[in-house]
Write a protein that holds these residues in place. Structure first.
Motif, PDB file in Angstrom:
ATOM      1  N   ALA A  18     -16.779  98.923  22.317  1.00 57.32           N
ATOM      2  CA  ALA A  18     -15.991  99.872  21.452  1.00 57.32           C
ATOM      3  C   ALA A  18     -15.495 101.108  22.326  1.00 57.32           C
ATOM      4  O   ALA A  18     -14.279 101.378  22.004  1.00 57.32           O
ATOM      5  CB  ALA A  18     -16.776 100.545  20.493  1.00 57.32           C
ATOM      6  N   ALA A  19     -15.975 101.477  23.268  1.00 63.15           N
ATOM      7  CA  ALA A  19     -15.350 102.549  24.124  1.00 63.15           C
ATOM      8  C   ALA A  19     -14.269 101.860  25.036  1.00 63.15           C
ATOM      9  O   ALA A  19     -13.231 102.565  25.185  1.00 63.15           O
ATOM     10  CB  ALA A  19     -16.589 103.125  25.138  1.00 63.15           C
ATOM     11  N   ARG A  20     -14.402 100.692  25.618  1.00 62.53           N
ATOM     12  CA  ARG A  20     -13.281 100.152  26.219  1.00 62.53           C
ATOM     13  C   ARG A  20     -11.934  99.947  25.371  1.00 62.53           C
ATOM     14  O   ARG A  20     -11.008 100.214  25.663  1.00 62.53           O
ATOM     15  CB  ARG A  20     -13.699  98.778  26.836  1.00 62.53           C
ATOM     16  N   LYS A  21     -12.286  99.506  24.120  1.00 57.54           N
ATOM     17  CA  LYS A  21     -11.287  99.278  23.205  1.00 57.54           C
ATOM     18  C   LYS A  21     -10.576 100.481  22.610  1.00 57.54           C
ATOM     19  O   LYS A  21      -9.362 100.467  22.521  1.00 57.54           O
ATOM     20  CB  LYS A  21     -12.120  98.415  21.780  1.00 57.54           C
ATOM     21  N   ARG A  22     -11.417 101.692  22.504  1.00 58.93           N
ATOM     22  CA  ARG A  22     -10.876 102.965  22.017  1.00 58.93           C
ATOM     23  C   ARG A  22      -9.701 103.325  23.160  1.00 58.93           C
ATOM     24  O   ARG A  22      -8.876 103.752  22.868  1.00 58.93           O
ATOM     25  CB  ARG A  22     -12.201 103.682  21.998  1.00 58.93           C
ATOM     26  N   VAL A  23     -10.185 103.136  24.354  1.00 54.22           N
ATOM     27  CA  VAL A  23      -9.081 103.495  25.552  1.00 54.22           C
ATOM     28  C   VAL A  23      -8.193 102.837  25.369  1.00 54.22           C
ATOM     29  O   VAL A  23      -6.944 103.426  25.446  1.00 54.22           O
ATOM     30  CB  VAL A  23      -9.900 103.494  26.941  1.00 54.22           C
ATOM     31  N   MET A  24      -8.031 101.430  25.357  1.00 56.51           N
ATOM     32  CA  MET A  24      -6.995 100.726  25.296  1.00 56.51           C
ATOM     33  C   MET A  24      -5.940 101.171  23.874  1.00 56.51           C
ATOM     34  O   MET A  24      -4.739 101.008  24.215  1.00 56.51           O
ATOM     35  CB  MET A  24      -7.159  99.116  25.108  1.00 56.51           C
ATOM     36  N   ARG A  67      -1.617  94.297  18.382  1.00 57.54           N
ATOM     37  CA  ARG A  67      -2.880  94.599  18.854  1.00 57.54           C
ATOM     38  C   ARG A  67      -3.705  95.577  17.753  1.00 57.54           C
ATOM     39  O   ARG A  67      -4.977  95.648  17.832  1.00 57.54           O
ATOM     40  CB  ARG A  67      -2.880  95.753  19.974  1.00 57.54           C
ATOM     41  N   GLY A  68      -3.118  95.711  16.666  1.00 55.03           N
ATOM     42  CA  GLY A  68      -3.905  96.037  15.638  1.00 55.03           C
ATOM     43  C   GLY A  68      -3.938  97.641  15.692  1.00 55.03           C
ATOM     44  O   GLY A  68      -4.903  98.241  14.575  1.00 55.03           O
ATOM     45  N   VAL A  69      -3.241  98.263  16.201  1.00 60.05           N
ATOM     46  CA  VAL A  69      -3.218  99.770  16.241  1.00 60.05           C
ATOM     47  C   VAL A  69      -2.647 100.152  15.162  1.00 60.05           C
ATOM     48  O   VAL A  69      -3.118 101.191  14.736  1.00 60.05           O
ATOM     49  CB  VAL A  69      -2.535 100.332  17.754  1.00 60.05           C
ATOM     50  N   ILE A  70      -1.558  99.842  14.774  1.00 62.98           N
ATOM     51  CA  ILE A  70      -0.832  99.972  13.503  1.00 62.98           C
ATOM     52  C   ILE A  70      -0.636  98.856  12.751  1.00 62.98           C
ATOM     53  O   ILE A  70      -0.588  97.671  12.871  1.00 62.98           O
ATOM     54  CB  ILE A  70       0.607 100.710  13.942  1.00 62.98           C
ATOM     55  N   LYS A  71      -0.345  99.230  11.378  1.00 64.76           N
ATOM     56  CA  LYS A  71      -0.209  97.848  10.412  1.00 64.76           C
ATOM     57  C   LYS A  71       1.351  97.784  10.273  1.00 64.76           C
ATOM     58  O   LYS A  71       2.241  98.290  10.882  1.00 64.76           O
ATOM     59  CB  LYS A  71      -0.719  98.682   8.816  1.00 64.76           C
ATOM     60  N   LYS A  72       1.345  96.448   9.562  1.00 63.66           N
ATOM     61  CA  LYS A  72       2.496  95.661   9.410  1.00 63.66           C
ATOM     62  C   LYS A  72       3.856  96.792   8.921  1.00 63.66           C
ATOM     63  O   LYS A  72       4.883  96.922   9.697  1.00 63.66           O
ATOM     64  CB  LYS A  72       2.478  94.586   8.770  1.00 63.66           C
TER      65      LYS A  72
END
Length: 90
Positions: A18-24, A67-72
């Motif tokens: 989760a920490a790695r994904k958070r950074v990305m 990447r799923g950071v924002i929605k469509k």
């Protein structure tokens, strides 16, 4: 960030992951914000600079969406407002 102390091996791994994904995700979000801001700032610039900035902003928006950071709908709204602003600025 404060986490409860993980005891189970898989929970410890999940925290690291989760920490790695958070950074990305933060990196992707920052790139999105910076490119859109740059494109908005160029509304009085020449057409070629605008086109390049919009292309870059669209790419950042699409990548954040993928990447799923924002929605469509958020991606669509950002694109729409950016183009609308640049057309109005001419």
């Amino acid at each position: 960030m404060v986490h409860a102390m993980a005891i189970i091996k898989s929970a410890k791994k999940a925290i690291r992951s989760a920490a790695r994904k958070r950074v990305m995700n933060l990196r992707r979000k920052r790139a999105l914000h910076d490119t859109v801001k740059n494109a908005r700032a160029l509304r009085s610039a020449d057409r070629a600079a605008q086109d390049a900035a919009v292309r870059e902003a669209y790419q950042a928006i699409d990548k954040a969406l993928k990447r799923g950071v924002i929605k469509k709908n958020t991606a669509a709204r950002k694109k729409s407002r950016l183009i609308k602003l640049l057309k109005k600025g001419k």
